[in-house]
Design an enzyme around this catalytic site. Structure first.
Site, mmCIF file in Angstrom:
data_model
loop_
_atom_site.group_PDB
_atom_site.id
_atom_site.type_symbol
_atom_site.label_atom_id
_atom_site.label_comp_id
_atom_site.label_asym_id
_atom_site.label_seq_id
_atom_site.Cartn_x
_atom_site.Cartn_y
_atom_site.Cartn_z
ATOM 1 N N GLU A 139 -5.590 8.142 10.158
ATOM 2 C CA GLU A 139 -4.244 8.032 10.728
ATOM 3 C C GLU A 139 -4.177 8.692 12.098
ATOM 4 O O GLU A 139 -3.470 8.243 12.989
ATOM 5 C CB GLU A 139 -3.217 8.632 9.764
ATOM 6 N N ASP A 169 0.871 -1.179 0.000
ATOM 7 C CA ASP A 169 0.000 0.000 0.000
ATOM 8 C C ASP A 169 0.907 1.227 0.000
ATOM 9 O O ASP A 169 2.105 1.138 0.275
ATOM 10 C CB ASP A 169 -0.886 0.003 1.265
ATOM 11 N N SER A 170 0.294 2.387 -0.251
ATOM 12 C CA SER A 170 1.055 3.623 -0.155
ATOM 13 C C SER A 170 1.471 3.898 1.295
ATOM 14 O O SER A 170 2.400 4.655 1.527
ATOM 15 C CB SER A 170 0.201 4.784 -0.663
ATOM 16 N N TYR A 204 -0.575 8.561 -2.276
ATOM 17 C CA TYR A 204 -0.615 8.342 -3.716
ATOM 18 C C TYR A 204 -1.837 9.057 -4.318
ATOM 19 O O TYR A 204 -1.844 9.372 -5.507
ATOM 20 C CB TYR A 204 -0.756 6.849 -4.040
ATOM 21 N N GLY A 205 -2.853 9.259 -3.490
ATOM 22 C CA GLY A 205 -4.155 9.714 -3.980
ATOM 23 C C GLY A 205 -4.138 11.063 -4.671
ATOM 24 O O GLY A 205 -5.006 11.361 -5.483
ATOM 25 N N CYS A 262 -4.174 -0.981 -2.080
ATOM 26 C CA CYS A 262 -4.291 0.467 -2.255
ATOM 27 C C CYS A 262 -5.198 0.682 -3.457
ATOM 28 O O CYS A 262 -4.887 0.213 -4.559
ATOM 29 C CB CYS A 262 -2.915 1.064 -2.500
ATOM 30 N N ASN A 263 -6.322 1.327 -3.237
ATOM 31 C CA ASN A 263 -7.259 1.541 -4.343
ATOM 32 C C ASN A 263 -6.655 2.441 -5.408
ATOM 33 O O ASN A 263 -6.903 2.260 -6.604
ATOM 34 C CB ASN A 263 -8.555 2.148 -3.824
ATOM 35 N N THR A 264 -5.878 3.440 -4.991
ATOM 36 C CA THR A 264 -5.300 4.372 -5.946
ATOM 37 C C THR A 264 -4.344 3.632 -6.886
ATOM 38 O O THR A 264 -4.411 3.798 -8.113
ATOM 39 C CB THR A 264 -4.546 5.497 -5.210
ATOM 40 N N CYS A 279 -11.104 3.111 -0.613
ATOM 41 C CA CYS A 279 -9.778 3.477 -0.102
ATOM 42 C C CYS A 279 -9.535 2.610 1.115
ATOM 43 O O CYS A 279 -10.431 2.449 1.953
ATOM 44 C CB CYS A 279 -9.742 4.954 0.278
ATOM 45 N N THR A 280 -8.323 2.052 1.209
ATOM 46 C CA THR A 280 -8.067 1.090 2.280
ATOM 47 C C THR A 280 -7.935 1.746 3.662
ATOM 48 O O THR A 280 -7.887 1.057 4.669
ATOM 49 C CB THR A 280 -6.818 0.245 1.966
ATOM 50 N N HIS A 281 -7.876 3.072 3.711
ATOM 51 C CA HIS A 281 -7.903 3.750 5.016
ATOM 52 C C HIS A 281 -9.318 3.820 5.592
ATOM 53 O O HIS A 281 -9.494 3.918 6.806
ATOM 54 C CB HIS A 281 -7.415 5.195 4.877
HETATM 55 N N1 DGL Z 1 -4.404 3.621 0.777
HETATM 56 C C1 DGL Z 1 -4.682 4.554 -0.281
HETATM 57 C C2 DGL Z 1 -5.830 4.033 -1.144
HETATM 58 O O1 DGL Z 1 -6.441 2.998 -0.864
HETATM 59 C C3 DGL Z 1 -5.040 5.913 0.258
HETATM 60 C C4 DGL Z 1 -3.903 6.759 0.749
HETATM 61 C C5 DGL Z 1 -3.162 7.510 -0.335
HETATM 62 O O2 DGL Z 1 -3.665 8.514 -0.861
HETATM 63 O O3 DGL Z 1 -2.075 7.060 -0.649
HETATM 64 O O4 DGL Z 1 -6.135 4.635 -2.141
#
Ligand code: DGL
Length: 290
Positions: free
Chosen positions: A170, A27-28, A59-60, A90-92, A204-206
């Site tokens: 976070e 993930d990012s 990454y987003g 990471c969805n992005t 988004c995984t967060h």
């Molecule tokens: N974990 C990232 C996602 O699922 C979100 C955080 C980011 O912007 O890197 O897209």
């Protein structure tokens, strides 16, 4: 299911059923640990190598080209550790780099978007009214719209970028008045696009950390219960399916719990943040320079 690999890179590659090799997850940052949590529930005996690209998160907000470049280095790190399967937690990265990651991998690669779309369809009935929230990059990519339209062309999809949920998760401000105000700010425009939304996809995984506040505010705005789903358990189920199909003998029936080895490109605050996402204590992160 989003699964692909490039057999030309290694035609003689051993099947992922070869059980002692670890599963790779990246993930990012720390959000991908919500996927590791689901993976450890579905496949408790499997060894996992996790990489969080914490030096370069988020990454987003970055361009697709940069996300692809960063994602390829993350995946290569995992491949160099002999993983039998890669999960893009990471969805992005999934939305913007999946074809490049599949092309560069001799082992199967599972993205986050298509399992999320599958979960959304399983949790809803036609005529479908879905809402998706994610990072700017994920929403701009249109990846969820494409994946959902491929499964149900009649489904209606509203989409809003919700980047502030990442720092809130976070910070641990996941179910207080600040989180509720931010949720309202993002969900009002989502329902303005389609007041009939019945299911919201956490793209988004967060975001699973904010599931309660998102569900509560969404249900208040709609005046009826709203289902809130994410892709973590669907990704874990996809991983299990691949391992079983590849001949792994009951991968979750090992006597011993699997190892979890965690790496990060920056380790600041990880001891505090990581257990919130993983849902269990963590033995620490090894610092790596990609
Ligand atoms: N974990 C990232 C996602 O699922 C979100 C955080 C980011 O912007 O890197 O897209």
């Amino acid at each position: 299911m989003t699964v692909g690999r490039n057999p030309e890179l290694d035609p003689g590659h051993t099947a992922p059923g070869e059980s002692r090799r670890p599963i790779g997850v990246f993930d990012s940052g720390v959000g991908g640990l919500t996927v590791v949590r689901a993976l450890r529930q579905a496949l408790p005996g499997e060894d996992i190598v996790y990489l969080g690209d914490t030096a370069r998160v988020p990454y987003g907000s970055k361009s697709p080209r940069t996300v692809e470049r960063y994602s390829l280095t993350c995946q290569q790190f995992l491949l160099d550790r002999g993983v039998k399967l890669v999960l893009i937690a990471c969805n992005t990265a999934s939305a913007q780099a999946l074809p490049a990651l599949v092309a560069a991998s001799p082992v199967p690669v599972i993205g986050a978007v298509e399992p999320g779309a599958d979960s959304a369809l399983a949790a809803s009935t036609a005529p479908r009214h879905l809402g998706v929230i994610g990072t700017l990059g994920t929403i701009r990519s249109g990846a969820y719209a494409t994946a959902i339209a491929a499964r149900d062309p009649s489904a209606k999809l509203a989409a809003v970028a919700a980047p502030l949920f990442v720092p809130l998760a976070e910070e641990g401000w996941v179910d207080d008045e600040v989180a509720a105000i931010v949720a309202r700010r993002y969900l009002e425009p989502l329902f303005a696009q389609d007041p009939q939304i019945a299911t919201i996809v956490l793209g988004c995984t967060h975001y699973p950390l904010l599931r309660n506040v998102i569900a509560r505010v969404a249900s208040e705005l709609a005046g009826r219960p709203i289902a809130v789903i994410d892709s973590a358990s669907a990704m874990a189920a996809a991983a299990k399916e691949i391992l079983v199909a590849a001949g792994a003998p009951e991968p979750n029936q090992r006597a011993q719990a699997g190892r979890l080895d965690c790496f990060a490109t920056d380790t600041s605050r990880l001891d505090e943040l990581a257990p919130r996402f993983l849902g269990e204590p963590i033995s620490g992160f090894e610092l790596v320079d990609l």
